[in-house]
Design a protein around this motif. Structure first.
Motif: not given
Length: 310
Positions: A163, A160-161, A154, A156-158, A116
């Motif tokens: 992948e 992990y976005a 971004e 992600g919520a946890h 990222r």
């Protein structure tokens, strides 16, 4: 001269820089990660490297770094500054932001995910500059992705976005370390191409770069290995662009070093598969292996600007 410390931690080595406010690399250095000595030694290597960079800045740039950014692989809790897990470094739940802050005399520290961070740099100052929506995908030992939206990545919520390497493209394909079968990275990463070409060529030392050279010379076995990887990659990319509708797909990592040997068939294979989707620009990454380090520097400067605005 006002500057920040930027560190990109890899499985075998670390890349670091002192970065000016305009993004200029004022000093660059590399050092071994020392992962063979265990997780604690890796953490100490990072802390020691950062301290040495701070000392260099004091001596040669006239002042201490005003912040630090560090990008690490694996699962990262950026909000809480914790390196949660990295299989290739052997660590779990390392409070890296806190440890670095203490070692660096209390300066603010930003912790980020390596891919990222690389995507952030490519999006702001590299191949994605000016694109409001992009997907950055480095094809290395594995495959990950960074989803760029309006100058940010971004998570992600946890966390992990992106992948994309674990999108299943061949349900009957090879076992993946994540527990699934036929994941994109088991078929289209530089590591996967290296394994396939070593088996096809009978040379256990052969790698993806050797396969690309053999493709360029017209070797039919190499062409088959390469096309299998390109087909799998195109299938994964079409799934991603169906979900995300990016303006640009930025492809980096070791496999992208093959240049048009990769990009020509890849563009054709993606175009062949799209139906209603808008075809994005498929372009090579611009920053090479400095992307993660530059991204870590951007995270550090972002942290300072956030603190100022708060």
């Amino acid at each position: 001269m006002k500057h920040v410390i930027a560190l990109d931690v890899g499985g075998t080595g670390m890349k670091a820089a002192l970065v000016g406010a305009d993004g200029t690399l004022l000093y660059e250095a590399r050092r071994a990660t020392n992962r063979e000595r265990g997780a604690e030694a890796v953490v100490e290597s990072i802390l020691g490297f950062a301290a040495d960079l701070r000392a260099y800045g004091e001596e040669h740039l006239g002042e201490s770094a005003v912040a630090a950014g560090v990008a690490v692989p694996g699962i990262v809790d950026a909000e809480n500054g914790i390196a949660v897990y990295a299989s290739n470094l052997g660590w779990r739940d390392v409070p890296l932001r806190q440890l670095l802050g203490e070692r660096l005399g209390g300066v603010p520290v930003a912790l980020g995910h390596d891919v990222r961070a690389g995507g952030l740099a490519e999006g702001r100052i590299g191949a994605g500059k000016g694109a409001d929506r992009f997907l950055f995908i480095p094809l290395g030992t594995g495959i990950a992705g960074a989803i760029g939206i309006a100058g940010t990545i971004e998570a992600g919520a946890h966390g992990y976005a992106g992948e994309i390497g674990h999108i299943v493209v061949r349900p009957d394909g090879p076992d993946c370390g994540c527990g699934q079968r036929g994941c994109l990275e088991t078929l289209a990463s530089a590591g996967a191409v290296s394994r396939a070409w070593a088996a096809a060529s009978g040379d256990p030392e052969a790698d993806a770069a050797d396969c690309a050279k053999a493709v360029e010379s017209g070797d039919p076995a190499a062409v088959q290995v390469w096309q299998n990887a390109v087909d799998a990659l195109a299938a994964g990319l079409v799934t991603a662009l169906t979900l995300l509708d990016p303006r640009s797909l930025i492809i980096g990592g070791g496999l992208a070093e093959a240049g048009e040997t990769l990009f020509r068939p890849l563009r054709a294979a993606v175009e062949e598969r799209v139906t209603f989707q808008k075809l994005p620009h498929i372009v090579p990454a611009a920053l090479g292996d400095t992307a993660g380090c530059l991204g870590a520097g951007l995270l550090a400067w972002d942290l300072l600007s956030t603190e100022v605005s708060a």
